[in-house]
Write an enzyme that holds these catalytic residues in place. Structure first.
Site, PDB file in Angstrom:
ATOM      1  N   LYS A 252      -6.930  -0.073 -18.938  1.00  0.00           N
ATOM      2  CA  LYS A 252      -7.319   0.522 -19.757  1.00  0.00           C
ATOM      3  C   LYS A 252      -7.769   1.690 -19.564  1.00  0.00           C
ATOM      4  O   LYS A 252      -7.182   3.109 -19.461  1.00  0.00           O
ATOM      5  CB  LYS A 252      -7.784   0.627 -21.502  1.00  0.00           C
ATOM      6  CG  LYS A 252      -7.197  -0.185 -22.085  1.00  0.00           C
ATOM      7  CD  LYS A 252      -7.834  -0.648 -23.830  1.00  0.00           C
ATOM      8  CE  LYS A 252      -9.317  -1.191 -23.712  1.00  0.00           C
ATOM      9  NZ  LYS A 252      -9.929  -1.235 -24.591  1.00  0.00           N
ATOM     10  N   ASP A 394     -21.130  -3.285 -20.771  1.00  0.00           N
ATOM     11  CA  ASP A 394     -19.792  -4.009 -20.979  1.00  0.00           C
ATOM     12  C   ASP A 394     -19.580  -5.347 -20.702  1.00  0.00           C
ATOM     13  O   ASP A 394     -18.707  -5.631 -20.281  1.00  0.00           O
ATOM     14  CB  ASP A 394     -18.743  -3.665 -20.546  1.00  0.00           C
ATOM     15  CG  ASP A 394     -17.317  -3.729 -20.874  1.00  0.00           C
ATOM     16  OD1 ASP A 394     -16.888  -4.106 -21.617  1.00  0.00           O
ATOM     17  OD2 ASP A 394     -16.107  -3.490 -20.524  1.00  0.00           O
TER      18      ASP A 394
HETATM   19  P1  ADP Z   1     -12.080  -1.566 -15.725  1.00  0.00           P
HETATM   20  O1  ADP Z   1     -13.017  -0.662 -16.511  1.00  0.00           O
HETATM   21  O2  ADP Z   1     -10.256  -1.798 -16.144  1.00  0.00           O
HETATM   22  O3  ADP Z   1     -12.181  -2.944 -16.364  1.00  0.00           O
HETATM   23  P2  ADP Z   1     -13.077  -3.430 -13.765  1.00  0.00           P
HETATM   24  O4  ADP Z   1     -13.990  -2.789 -12.739  1.00  0.00           O
HETATM   25  O5  ADP Z   1     -13.731  -4.437 -14.432  1.00  0.00           O
HETATM   26  O6  ADP Z   1     -11.868  -1.827 -14.345  1.00  0.00           O
HETATM   27  O7  ADP Z   1     -11.959  -3.718 -12.502  1.00  0.00           O
HETATM   28  C1  ADP Z   1     -10.547  -4.509 -13.225  1.00  0.00           C
HETATM   29  C2  ADP Z   1     -10.584  -6.086 -12.194  1.00  0.00           C
HETATM   30  O8  ADP Z   1     -10.177  -5.370 -11.282  1.00  0.00           O
HETATM   31  C3  ADP Z   1     -11.432  -6.398 -12.734  1.00  0.00           C
HETATM   32  O9  ADP Z   1     -11.702  -7.413 -13.669  1.00  0.00           O
HETATM   33  C4  ADP Z   1     -11.236  -7.642 -11.191  1.00  0.00           C
HETATM   34  O10 ADP Z   1     -10.397  -8.618 -11.389  1.00  0.00           O
HETATM   35  C5  ADP Z   1     -10.798  -6.820 -10.018  1.00  0.00           C
HETATM   36  N1  ADP Z   1     -11.907  -5.832  -8.904  1.00  0.00           N
HETATM   37  C6  ADP Z   1     -13.145  -4.878  -9.566  1.00  0.00           C
HETATM   38  N2  ADP Z   1     -13.480  -3.998  -8.399  1.00  0.00           N
HETATM   39  C7  ADP Z   1     -13.150  -5.943  -8.027  1.00  0.00           C
HETATM   40  C8  ADP Z   1     -13.877  -5.286  -6.494  1.00  0.00           C
HETATM   41  N3  ADP Z   1     -14.499  -5.118  -6.018  1.00  0.00           N
HETATM   42  N4  ADP Z   1     -13.191  -6.759  -5.772  1.00  0.00           N
HETATM   43  C9  ADP Z   1     -11.869  -7.565  -6.184  1.00  0.00           C
HETATM   44  N5  ADP Z   1     -11.992  -7.375  -7.647  1.00  0.00           N
HETATM   45  C10 ADP Z   1     -12.658  -6.274  -8.245  1.00  0.00           C
HETATM   46 MG    MG Z   2     -13.802  -4.644 -16.526  1.00  0.00          MG
END
Ligand code: ADP
Ligand code: MG
Length: 511
Positions: A252, A394
């Site tokens: 989102k 979160d």
């Molecule tokens: P959001 O705020 O959209 O939830 P996230 O930081 O949780 O953003 O990232 C969304 C998804 O991207 C995570 O659930 C994960 O699967 C992937 N992701 C995010 N950061 C990493 C990372 N450093 N390495 C691998 N996958 C990542």
């Molecule tokens: Mg997330």
């Protein structure tokens, strides 16, 4: 007039009394005699009444009835103009400085063509007198609307004049419509043709604006609007990244891309082989809900109020960077920050060979691993609170990745300090997510949400029989006391890790 006669008649009306009929009298009579004289003097060479402002003329032959019609039209015209002016004022007031404005155009009484004062696309026919076609150019409407002694009267409503004027205006407001060599050809567009062309052009303009907007919006929806794309290209051009491979996740609030790392800076500092770009979305809708996370965070409090929404989004990216750095210091497993460029955060990739580590929710773990994961998460939560002075806010199985036998904490842009007025409520929510998840996955050692909360904060909130309500009330009371204390003494009170990194401070007995 015999008023009594009228009254007697009126009484007979089945709807009761009827106002006496006004005696028939000419509107011309109503006009001030003095004004009429004055006008007559001004136009002594023209026998009939004229009002240049309204461009309505009376001819010598005009009978009384005609004059009334003219006067009525003039008055109506004047009235309509006043109405439109008022409308414009209201429109201006309504829209204020807003970037998005509402047009009241459709409520206008005076046709734009009539309303030469307000018409932006008005072309003064006189202005074109010096062009090469001048000789063939027809006569323009004389200033006062007539030439000669009342005979050759040409109004601006004259079909020929009007047609020419329409052609000239066309060129002005709709350059995409080719009217040919309009002026030279003496092309005349009738009002009807002109109006439908104008209407068509406007609806085309609106349609193309809509399409354009849609396109911009749809790209922004995936966070890669043109600005973001440019930033990403720049990173590749600068050698920071070798390649940008593809999207890992579209959430989102952010879109996460996988990329191959290059090198950075003068000394060609290496960048991890695999990195992710977390692009914070430039569509602002989702971030509105998150205001409460950042608004009250004292680290950002001075800056928050002064920023526009685009900058606030950068602030989110910046917040995630700071929080990750703190976590890294405390040796909590989390992505390592590589660089922050505006709203794009580059960090190390948790995963291998382009395959991202699964979320805890999706990871297929043995019960042994699940138990390990639980203890790791418990430890991480304690470290986060006590050493990093942060509450994730979160935390759930969605924001913990499982990689190489370890739990990794991600997504900390919304994480806040415990002094935030709602920090403890957020922490309680985190605890509930964690304890529910592990309990559901059969980890018998998993503490209840209350014990987990106490264990993370080092507090000792009593857990009564009638649980959540009382516990929550206690948490809210603590937050309130903390806030009051901060306001009174201008410093942190409780519950934060002490400056030297020791256990959390306990509330003073006297508070
Ligand atoms: P959001 O705020 O959209 O939830 P996230 O930081 O949780 O953003 O990232 C969304 C998804 O991207 C995570 O659930 C994960 O699967 C992937 N992701 C995010 N950061 C990493 C990372 N450093 N390495 C691998 N996958 C990542
Ligand atoms: Mg997330």
């Amino acid at each position: 007039m015999d008023q009594s006669g009228v009254a007697a008649q009126a009484l007979k009306s089945p709807w009761g009394s009827v106002a006496p009929a006004a005696p028939a009298c000419s509107l011309a009579d109503v006009m001030s005699e003095q004004l009429a004289k004055q006008l007559e003097e001004e136009n002594s060479d023209f026998p009939a009444l004229t009002d240049p402002g309204a461009d309505l003329l009376l001819t010598e032959e005009s009978s009384d009835t005609n004059s009334d019609l003219m006067l009525a039209q003039m008055l109506q015209n004047q009235f309509d103009r006043e109405f439109d002016n008022q409308l414009r004022r209201e429109e201006k007031k309504f829209n204020g400085d807003s970037k998005v404005s509402i047009s009241f155009e459709n409520y206008r009484m005076v046709h734009p063509y009539e309303d030469s004062d307000s018409s932006e696309d008005e072309v003064d026919w006189q202005d074109t007198r010096d062009d090469p076609y001048k000789k063939d150019k027809p006569q323009t409407t004389p200033r006062k609307g007539f030439t000669g002694k009342g005979k050759n009267i040409t109004t601006k409503h004259d079909a020929v004049t009007c047609g020419r004027k329409n052609t000239a205006r066309m060129d002005n407001f709709a350059p995409e419509v080719h009217v040919g060599d309009g002026l030279g050809m003496d092309l005349k567009l009738s009002n009807q043709v002109f109006n439908s062309l104008k209407q068509h052009c406007y609806s085309e303009q609106r349609r193309s604006a809509r399409l354009h907007e849609k396109k911009e919006h749809s790209t922004a929806e995936q966070a890669v609007d043109p600005r973001t794309r440019l930033l990403m290209f720049k990173m590749v051009n600068a050698g920071l990244l070798e390649n940008i491979n593809g999207c890992i996740s579209t959430g989102k609030e952010s879109v996460v891309f996988h990329a191959d790392g290059g090198s950075m800076g003068e000394e060609e500092q290496p960048v991890p082989d695999e990195v992710v770009l977390k692009v914070f979305k430039t569509t602002l809708n989702e971030f509105k809900n998150r205001d409460r996370y950042i608004k009250d965070d004292y680290r950002f409090i001075d800056r928050f109020s002064k920023l526009n929404p685009r900058k606030i989004i950068r602030l989110w990216a910046e917040k995630e960077m700071h929080n990750l750095t703190r976590m890294k210091k405390a040796e909590i497993p989390c992505p390592e920050v590589v660089v922050l460029k505006k709203h794009i955060l580059v960090m190390s990739f948790i995963g291998k060979d382009h395959i991202p580590a699964p979320k805890l929710k999706d990871a297929m773990l043995s019960s042994e691993d699940m138990k390990n994961a639980y203890y790791q998460v418990l430890h991480m939560m304690q470290q986060l609170y006590q050493e990093c002075n942060l509450v994730h806010a979160d935390l759930s199985e969605y924001n913990i990745l499982w990689h190489e036998g370890k739990a990794w904490l991600i997504d900390v842009s919304q994480s806040i300090e415990p002094t935030h007025p709602h920090a403890l409520e957020f922490l309680f929510r985190d605890c509930r997510n964690v304890s529910t998840f592990f309990q559901k996955r059969g980890v018998t050692e998993a503490m209840s949400v209350y014990d987990l909360f106490n264990s993370v904060t080092g507090l000792n909130i009593p857990v009564g029989e009638e649980e959540e309500g009382e516990f929550m009330a206690e948490i809210v009371a603590l937050e309130k006391r903390n806030e009051d204390h901060v306001q009174r003494r201008g410093k942190k009170y409780f519950p934060v890790a002490s400056e030297d990194g020791g256990p959390p401070l306990k509330p003073d007995a006297d508070d």
